[in-house]
Design a protein around this motif. Structure first.
Motif, PDB file in Angstrom:
ATOM      1  N   ASP A 313      15.855   0.453  11.836  1.00  0.00           N
ATOM      2  CA  ASP A 313      16.721   1.325  10.686  1.00  0.00           C
ATOM      3  C   ASP A 313      17.756   0.690  10.145  1.00  0.00           C
ATOM      4  O   ASP A 313      18.244   1.237   9.020  1.00  0.00           O
ATOM      5  N   ALA A 314      18.325  -0.427  10.511  1.00  0.00           N
ATOM      6  CA  ALA A 314      19.083  -0.872   9.221  1.00  0.00           C
ATOM      7  C   ALA A 314      18.519  -2.141   8.919  1.00  0.00           C
ATOM      8  O   ALA A 314      19.147  -2.667   7.943  1.00  0.00           O
ATOM      9  N   ARG A 315      17.263  -1.673   8.651  1.00  0.00           N
ATOM     10  CA  ARG A 315      16.260  -2.985   7.834  1.00  0.00           C
ATOM     11  C   ARG A 315      16.461  -4.467   7.886  1.00  0.00           C
ATOM     12  O   ARG A 315      16.165  -5.313   7.359  1.00  0.00           O
ATOM     13  N   ARG A 316      16.562  -4.671   9.943  1.00  0.00           N
ATOM     14  CA  ARG A 316      16.923  -5.978   9.871  1.00  0.00           C
ATOM     15  C   ARG A 316      14.765  -6.164  10.446  1.00  0.00           C
ATOM     16  O   ARG A 316      14.745  -5.086  10.927  1.00  0.00           O
ATOM     17  N   ALA A 317      14.652  -7.499  10.292  1.00  0.00           N
ATOM     18  CA  ALA A 317      12.893  -7.729  10.444  1.00  0.00           C
ATOM     19  C   ALA A 317      12.976  -8.378  11.329  1.00  0.00           C
ATOM     20  O   ALA A 317      13.728  -8.752  11.959  1.00  0.00           O
ATOM     21  N   HIS A 318      11.958  -7.855  12.320  1.00  0.00           N
ATOM     22  CA  HIS A 318      11.680  -7.837  13.825  1.00  0.00           C
ATOM     23  C   HIS A 318      10.252  -8.620  14.122  1.00  0.00           C
ATOM     24  O   HIS A 318      10.000  -9.041  15.476  1.00  0.00           O
ATOM     25  N   GLY A 319       9.384  -9.149  12.646  1.00  0.00           N
ATOM     26  CA  GLY A 319       8.485  -9.530  12.939  1.00  0.00           C
ATOM     27  C   GLY A 319       7.875  -9.365  11.135  1.00  0.00           C
ATOM     28  O   GLY A 319       8.497  -9.002  10.312  1.00  0.00           O
ATOM     29  N   TYR A 320       6.146  -9.751  11.684  1.00  0.00           N
ATOM     30  CA  TYR A 320       5.706 -10.104  10.055  1.00  0.00           C
ATOM     31  C   TYR A 320       4.681 -10.130  10.275  1.00  0.00           C
ATOM     32  O   TYR A 320       4.279 -10.855  11.348  1.00  0.00           O
ATOM     33  N   LEU A 321       3.701  -9.050   9.011  1.00  0.00           N
ATOM     34  CA  LEU A 321       2.485  -8.802   9.807  1.00  0.00           C
ATOM     35  C   LEU A 321       1.319  -9.857   8.565  1.00  0.00           C
ATOM     36  O   LEU A 321       2.108  -9.598   7.014  1.00  0.00           O
ATOM     37  N   THR A 322       0.803 -10.258   8.515  1.00  0.00           N
ATOM     38  CA  THR A 322      -0.430 -11.104   7.337  1.00  0.00           C
ATOM     39  C   THR A 322      -1.854  -9.621   6.665  1.00  0.00           C
ATOM     40  O   THR A 322      -2.204 -10.022   8.134  1.00  0.00           O
ATOM     41  N   TYR A 323      -1.859  -9.705   6.197  1.00  0.00           N
ATOM     42  CA  TYR A 323      -3.929  -9.485   5.583  1.00  0.00           C
ATOM     43  C   TYR A 323      -4.078 -10.234   4.507  1.00  0.00           C
ATOM     44  O   TYR A 323      -3.673 -10.651   3.474  1.00  0.00           O
ATOM     45  N   THR A 324      -4.633 -11.184   4.760  1.00  0.00           N
ATOM     46  CA  THR A 324      -5.704 -12.041   3.434  1.00  0.00           C
ATOM     47  C   THR A 324      -7.430 -11.055   3.785  1.00  0.00           C
ATOM     48  O   THR A 324      -8.209 -11.426   4.730  1.00  0.00           O
ATOM     49  N   PHE A 325      -7.313 -10.957   2.757  1.00  0.00           N
ATOM     50  CA  PHE A 325      -9.213 -11.142   2.834  1.00  0.00           C
ATOM     51  C   PHE A 325      -9.728 -11.815   1.813  1.00  0.00           C
ATOM     52  O   PHE A 325      -9.406 -11.282   0.163  1.00  0.00           O
ATOM     53  N   THR A 326     -10.952 -12.017   1.456  1.00  0.00           N
ATOM     54  CA  THR A 326     -11.789 -13.112   0.531  1.00  0.00           C
ATOM     55  C   THR A 326     -12.818 -12.985   0.711  1.00  0.00           C
ATOM     56  O   THR A 326     -13.523 -12.910   1.676  1.00  0.00           O
ATOM     57  N   SER A 327     -13.574 -12.433  -0.514  1.00  0.00           N
ATOM     58  CA  SER A 327     -15.097 -11.778  -0.857  1.00  0.00           C
ATOM     59  C   SER A 327     -15.466 -13.119  -1.285  1.00  0.00           C
ATOM     60  O   SER A 327     -16.977 -13.537  -0.892  1.00  0.00           O
ATOM     61  N   ASN A 328     -14.956 -14.224  -1.598  1.00  0.00           N
ATOM     62  CA  ASN A 328     -15.215 -15.521  -2.700  1.00  0.00           C
ATOM     63  C   ASN A 328     -15.384 -16.100  -1.997  1.00  0.00           C
ATOM     64  O   ASN A 328     -14.457 -17.262  -1.629  1.00  0.00           O
ATOM     65  N   SER A 329     -16.767 -16.052  -0.391  1.00  0.00           N
ATOM     66  CA  SER A 329     -16.333 -17.144   0.159  1.00  0.00           C
ATOM     67  C   SER A 329     -18.320 -17.174   0.337  1.00  0.00           C
ATOM     68  O   SER A 329     -18.638 -16.955   0.282  1.00  0.00           O
ATOM     69  N   TYR A 330     -17.463 -18.595   2.093  1.00  0.00           N
ATOM     70  CA  TYR A 330     -19.885 -18.681   2.661  1.00  0.00           C
ATOM     71  C   TYR A 330     -20.380 -17.718   2.208  1.00  0.00           C
ATOM     72  O   TYR A 330     -19.705 -16.274   3.322  1.00  0.00           O
ATOM     73  N   SER A 331     -21.536 -17.308   2.141  1.00  0.00           N
ATOM     74  CA  SER A 331     -22.464 -16.548   2.076  1.00  0.00           C
ATOM     75  C   SER A 331     -23.897 -16.524   2.743  1.00  0.00           C
ATOM     76  O   SER A 331     -24.031 -18.163   2.414  1.00  0.00           O
ATOM     77  N   HIS A 332     -24.808 -15.901   2.787  1.00  0.00           N
ATOM     78  CA  HIS A 332     -25.875 -16.219   3.861  1.00  0.00           C
ATOM     79  C   HIS A 332     -26.903 -15.260   3.185  1.00  0.00           C
ATOM     80  O   HIS A 332     -27.082 -14.199   3.309  1.00  0.00           O
TER      81      HIS A 332
END
Length: 495
Positions: A313-332
């Motif tokens: 509520d006081a806008r203090r940080a308690h953690g961190y999430l990241t989301y990274t998506f890559t289409s341009n990668s290995y394919s089969h």
């Protein structure tokens, strides 16, 4: 009290000619129920493709069986049809053959008119993910803002009709591997009050598409100005929201920031297709010259990176999430089905798409949970779940545990087909299967997921607006309050 004798159920199947609906999920589930004597019938299929097309049915034997049993009417959406005209057509058919259930499995940008029509009429809805996608949200800030507006409208209409069912067969929330990972998180939170402090979601949905193929339509194409965020990404955004809600602690808001976007046009314009020549050379037929893609396709998002700061509520940080998506990668990938795709005789299928992800979840110094997968889509589905606990809280001394789930989707105790069947049984007034019902996701459960998803599109569109104006600006961000209905009470360590 649910009845032991099911009511007859009449279904309108939207997008019934797609691979997911006709081959993997909804149609097989309905056929299974029919063979068990359950009174369900599909009286209409709404799809741009003719469900009675022999070229299509050669690849879809389950759909062929359904057509033989039910003889559903074909409703063909009209290009550019106004919502009120579509509603009049649906109302006319509904008056003749009243629908009890609408299953929405079409292109996500077409979901909203059907969802809005059915929900306002209190017709039960089963909707595939994502609930909503608005055309051109990858670059138009007004389109991106409409995602939230549409969701709020749907949620209000749903809540205005007590007893109305609106559910989503979210495969990962129901899958054994993810359910087990959620139990690990919940156990440490309930015993020790330790919330999530960090999470990394790295998804590599690699694919190998020829330049011309970006102009093909059908479900999850790029021709509507939205891309990978409106595809499998919704699953992982939902996992972020779900895991956070299980061990939320003092967190009441998230700050979503966009750090990176790579669009279809970026990929094609920078010559990144040149290294593919080594792959294309031995594969007939020879690819055509790069198609002149329209602006909305070129601006659709391919790759992106976001962070979510977890704030109190006081806008203090308690953690961190990241989301990274890559289409341009290995394919089969094997190529050679372009003509069938272009003619609409096949849904736009996997094209060598990969299902690769690593999800790392940390609960402070007490626990680390990792879920990972590295498979070709349509091949085996092997998910690995690893975890450790601090030896001071683990009687086993903090040993490392490693569980592998073979055929993780089909071998799960609850699958999308069982969720479709359970939803139809619930609509018919049958007593619930408690296991399946617990793993079903409902519209209100998606509020936080939907807010994050909509914010991500707003940030992607804002980035394009800044790039167009040639403004140098910090990474765009949005602050979201966590809806009260998704918050969990803060756990306290027992004395």
């Amino acid at each position: 009290m649910p009845s032991t004798t099911p009511r007859p159920i009449n279904v309108l199947l939207i997008g019934g000619c797609g691979h997911w609906a006709a081959t993997e999920n909804h149609v097989p589930a309905i056929l299974t129920l029919q063979r068990q004597g359950f009174p369900v019938r599909v009286s209409a299929i709404c799809d741009p493709r003719d469900p009675y097309d022999e070229n299509l049915l050669r690849h879809m034997p389950d759909l062929l069986d359904l057509l033989r049993y039910d003889r559903p009417q074909w409703i063909r959406p009209r290009p550019g049809e106004r919502a009120e005209d579509l509603e009049r057509r649906l109302d006319a058919i509904h008056a003749l053959h009243p629908f009890d259930v609408v299953i929405v499995a079409c292109d996500p940008v077409a979901h909203y008119p059907y969802l809005h029509w059915a929900t306002r009429r209190a017709i039960h809805v089963l909707c595939d993910k994502p609930i909503l996608a608005v055309a051109d949200s990858a670059w138009d800030v007004h389109a991106a803002a409409a995602i939230d507006t549409h969701f709020d409208t749907l949620l209000k209409a749903h809540l205005d009709h007590p007893g109305h069912l609106f559910a989503l067969p979210m495969r990962r929330r129901a899958n054994d591997a993810f359910v087990d990972s959620s139990s690990l998180i919940t156990e440490v939170y309930e015993k020790h009050g330790q919330p999530l402090t960090m999470g990394n979601f790295t998804v590599t949905g690699g694919h190998f598409r020829l330049p011309e193929e970006y102009g093909f339509g059908n479900a999850h194409g790029y021709t509507h100005g939205v891309g990978a965020l409106a595809f499998s990404s919704y699953h992982y955004i939902d996992l972020m929201a779900w895991y956070l809600s299980l061990a939320q602690g003092p967190v009441t808001a998230v700050r979503v920031t966009n750090h990176y976007v790579r669009r279809v046009g970026d990929y094609l314009d920078t010559g990144q297709n040149r290294p593919l020549e080594a792959l294309l050379r031995p594969v007939p037929p020879e690819p055509q010259a790069t198609a002149g893609l329209d602006r909305r396709t070129a601006l659709a998002e391919m790759d992106f990176a976001f962070t979510l700061e977890l704030l109190d509520d006081a806008r203090r940080a308690h953690g961190y999430l990241t989301y990274t998506f890559t289409s341009n990668s290995y394919s089969h990938r094997h190529v050679g089905l372009q003509e069938a795709d272009r003619a609409g005789h096949l849904p736009f299928r996997e094209k060598g798409r990969m299902s690769q992800f690593v999800i790392d979840i940390h609960q402070g110094p007490l626990q680390h949970v990792r879920v990972s997968k590295n498979d070709v889509v349509g091949d085996r589905y092997r998910i690995r779940l690893e975890h450790r606990r601090n030896p001071l809280i683990d009687p086993s001394g903090g040993r490392y545990a490693d569980t592998v789930y073979e055929n993780a989707h089909s071998a799960s105790m609850v699958t999308p087909q069982t969720m479709t069947a359970e939803f139809l049984r619930a609509a018919a007034g049958c007593p619930p299967d408690e296991l399946v019902a617990r793993r079903m996701t409902h519209l209100a459960d998606q509020t936080l997921t939907q807010r994050i998803y909509a914010a991500m599109y707003q940030l992607i569109a804002a980035r394009h607006q800044a790039d167009t104006a040639r403004r140098t600006a910090p990474a765009p961000s949005l602050l979201l309050d966590i809806p009260h209905e998704t918050r969990t009470p803060t756990r306290r360590t027992p004395a």
